[in-house]
Design a protein around this motif. Sequence first.
Motif, short mmCIF file in Angstrom:
data_model
loop_
_atom_site.label_atom_id
_atom_site.label_comp_id
_atom_site.label_asym_id
_atom_site.label_seq_id
_atom_site.Cartn_x
_atom_site.Cartn_y
_atom_site.Cartn_z
N ALA A 313 0.83 -1.21 0.00
CA ALA A 313 0.00 0.00 0.00
C ALA A 313 0.86 1.26 0.00
CB ALA A 313 -0.93 0.00 1.22
N ARG A 314 1.94 1.23 0.78
CA ARG A 314 2.85 2.38 0.82
C ARG A 314 3.46 2.66 -0.56
NH1 ARG A 314 5.08 3.94 5.37
NH2 ARG A 314 5.16 1.84 6.21
N GLU A 315 3.94 1.56 -1.19
CA GLU A 315 4.52 1.69 -2.53
C GLU A 315 3.51 2.26 -3.53
OE1 GLU A 315 6.12 -2.01 -3.99
OE2 GLU A 315 7.15 -2.38 -2.09
N ALA A 316 2.28 1.75 -3.45
CA ALA A 316 1.24 2.18 -4.39
C ALA A 316 0.94 3.67 -4.24
CB ALA A 316 -0.04 1.36 -4.16
N ARG A 326 -5.99 8.82 2.40
CA ARG A 326 -7.25 8.17 2.75
C ARG A 326 -7.23 6.74 2.20
NH1 ARG A 326 -11.17 11.88 4.35
NH2 ARG A 326 -12.86 10.45 3.79
N VAL A 327 -7.38 5.76 3.11
CA VAL A 327 -7.27 4.35 2.75
C VAL A 327 -8.61 3.65 3.05
CG1 VAL A 327 -6.03 2.18 3.18
CG2 VAL A 327 -4.81 4.38 3.31
N ALA A 328 -9.21 3.06 2.03
CA ALA A 328 -10.44 2.27 2.21
C ALA A 328 -10.07 0.81 2.38
CB ALA A 328 -11.36 2.44 1.02
N ILE A 353 -1.76 0.61 9.30
CA ILE A 353 -1.77 1.81 8.45
C ILE A 353 -2.28 3.01 9.24
CG2 ILE A 353 -2.83 2.86 6.40
CD1 ILE A 353 -2.72 0.07 5.09
N HIS A 354 -3.29 2.79 10.06
CA HIS A 354 -3.83 3.85 10.91
C HIS A 354 -2.76 4.37 11.87
CE1 HIS A 354 -6.48 6.02 13.63
NE2 HIS A 354 -6.10 5.25 14.62
N LEU A 355 -2.01 3.46 12.47
CA LEU A 355 -0.96 3.86 13.42
C LEU A 355 0.16 4.63 12.73
CD1 LEU A 355 -0.72 0.66 15.66
CD2 LEU A 355 -1.52 2.92 16.37
N GLN A 356 0.31 4.41 11.41
CA GLN A 356 1.34 5.13 10.64
C GLN A 356 0.80 6.41 10.00
OE1 GLN A 356 3.67 2.51 8.05
NE2 GLN A 356 3.30 0.81 9.45
N GLY A 357 -0.39 6.83 10.43
CA GLY A 357 -0.89 8.14 10.02
C GLY A 357 -1.94 8.14 8.94
N GLY A 358 -2.29 6.96 8.40
CA GLY A 358 -3.31 6.91 7.35
C GLY A 358 -4.71 7.13 7.90
N GLN A 359 -5.57 7.75 7.09
CA GLN A 359 -6.99 7.89 7.47
C GLN A 359 -7.72 6.68 6.91
OE1 GLN A 359 -6.98 12.28 5.95
NE2 GLN A 359 -8.83 12.04 7.18
N VAL A 360 -7.97 5.69 7.77
CA VAL A 360 -8.49 4.39 7.34
C VAL A 360 -10.00 4.32 7.59
CG1 VAL A 360 -8.32 1.89 7.63
CG2 VAL A 360 -6.28 3.32 7.88
N THR A 361 -10.73 3.90 6.55
CA THR A 361 -12.17 3.66 6.70
C THR A 361 -12.46 2.21 6.31
OG1 THR A 361 -12.63 5.95 6.11
CG2 THR A 361 -14.49 4.42 6.06
N VAL A 362 -13.12 1.48 7.21
CA VAL A 362 -13.35 0.04 7.04
C VAL A 362 -14.83 -0.22 6.77
CG1 VAL A 362 -13.21 -2.21 8.19
CG2 VAL A 362 -11.46 -0.47 8.64
N TYR A 363 -15.08 -1.19 5.89
CA TYR A 363 -16.45 -1.71 5.74
C TYR A 363 -16.40 -3.23 5.66
CZ TYR A 363 -20.73 -3.42 3.70
OH TYR A 363 -21.86 -4.17 3.47
N ASP A 364 -17.31 -3.89 6.37
CA ASP A 364 -17.44 -5.35 6.32
C ASP A 364 -18.94 -5.68 6.42
OD1 ASP A 364 -15.63 -8.04 6.97
OD2 ASP A 364 -17.65 -8.16 7.81
N ASP A 392 -7.70 7.35 -1.52
CA ASP A 392 -6.53 7.38 -2.40
C ASP A 392 -6.13 5.97 -2.83
OD1 ASP A 392 -5.94 10.28 -2.25
OD2 ASP A 392 -5.63 9.83 -0.13
N VAL A 393 -6.50 4.98 -2.03
CA VAL A 393 -6.23 3.57 -2.36
C VAL A 393 -7.28 2.70 -1.68
CG1 VAL A 393 -4.63 3.21 -0.42
CG2 VAL A 393 -4.47 1.73 -2.44
N VAL A 394 -7.68 1.62 -2.37
CA VAL A 394 -8.65 0.67 -1.82
C VAL A 394 -7.95 -0.66 -1.59
CG1 VAL A 394 -10.82 -0.56 -2.22
CG2 VAL A 394 -10.55 1.79 -3.06
N LEU A 395 -8.10 -1.21 -0.38
CA LEU A 395 -7.50 -2.51 -0.05
C LEU A 395 -8.61 -3.54 0.11
CD1 LEU A 395 -5.12 -0.62 0.47
CD2 LEU A 395 -4.67 -1.81 2.61
N HIS A 396 -8.55 -4.61 -0.69
CA HIS A 396 -9.52 -5.70 -0.57
C HIS A 396 -8.88 -6.79 0.29
CE1 HIS A 396 -11.18 -9.62 -2.24
NE2 HIS A 396 -12.20 -9.05 -1.64
N LEU A 397 -9.41 -6.96 1.53
CA LEU A 397 -8.70 -7.80 2.51
C LEU A 397 -9.50 -8.97 3.07
CD1 LEU A 397 -6.76 -5.03 4.50
CD2 LEU A 397 -6.08 -6.25 2.43
#
Length: 447
Positions: A313-316, A326-328, A353-364, A392-397
């Motif tokens: 995610a950081r590289e992307a 902003r990270v989804a 990612i949140h602890l490293q300063g990202g604004q993380v929004t989660v949906y499940d 800014d990036v979407v993570l499918h986890l």
Amino acid sequence: MSLKITVIGTGYLGATHAAAMAELGFEVLGLDVVPEKIAMLQRGEVPMYEPGLEDLLRKHVAGIEGSTGRLRFTMDFAEVGAFGDVHFVCVNTPQRHGEYAADMSYVDSAIASLAPHLPGPTLVVGKSTVPVGSADRLATYLAEHAPAGADAELAWNPEFLREGFAVGDTLHPDRIVVGVRSERAEKLLREVYATPVGEGTPFVVTDFPTAELVKTSANSFLATKISFINAMAEVCEAAGGDVVKLAEAIGYDDRIGRKFLRAGIGFGGGCLPKDIRAFLARAGELGADQALSFLREIDSINMRQRGQMVELAREALGGGSFLGKRVAVLGASFKPDSDDVRDSPALNVAGQIHLQGGQVTVYDPKGMGNARQVFPTLGYADSAVEAVRGADVVLHLTEWQEFRELDPAALGEVAATRLILDGRNALDPEVWRKAGWSFRAMGRPTA
């Protein structure tokens, strides 16, 4: 006379087992020491998400209109002792705090509370996942502390439930394993499981140690298979290969098989991680730690995947800081069709990612309530679209079917950047790229 069955512990395993025993036609009495849990179950409600379980409960719980009335609940061990011919112990064995070993306090407490209420011949059946040697110790305890003495027998009958498939796995298991010390115990368990055995389910009779080892051995094998393909994903990243095509090719070999060969951010949940660690700890106590030393690397590979997803995610995002980004995150539960977030790789990545300063929004789809309790500081959305809005990036986890059916074009309208990382190798790259997304998946640097 039909057997009467009790189930001690009504968590994930116990609630499912109690409902399934009622479905098989037995009178069942479930026990728990948590009043709120008993109250829920008496209303035909379950404290976790498991497909089909609530319907099965409502079909049998006494007092619910139209039910068979075969299933009741209590908090009284004396009532359980007086009621049951066969007592199933289904309590939790979590990882001991600060150690690898299993915490046996719940099992020990259940046996200690039950024993004084067993005046006549009875069978106590352990289903919990325990360190090998536990059954022998507990059988001795029962014989010494039950009024029935040696007539209060113990057997061990490990569970093989998969979250999301627990009802089917209980009613139609792929095998039934019983560790017994007498013909009487075997006969009683054959009676309990007559329906699935009649349908062709193999019934494997063993000694105590083998029955205890079956579950931990199975979980260790599955963990090894998952970590193997994740290790291959690391090599593919370095070599420019495609781990999905690699898995497809080796999966056609029927000695290997195709299941559990989807590379990604690794396994989690309440079973695999703690079970392989408890197995390692017990092997050390037995002086057989070298035999299982490979499990340390399996655990290490699995945990490493989470950090690698964070780095992907950081590289992307350009290789710098997450600050202001902003990270989804799509997914919170450790696997689909479950609301279980215990040791969830998805939540772990979101939290890092949140602890490293990202604004993380989660949906499940099902795990939001549990996720909020574990990580209250993360952002949460009520839908995938809302989670992705402005991202800014979407993570499918977590590989929920809902996420595979998302419309990439519609999501692209609300995302700040059409950039998606597939941490489960479950999405179709072509579909996303046609909708204008930059698509990247673990172990597929050139795909």
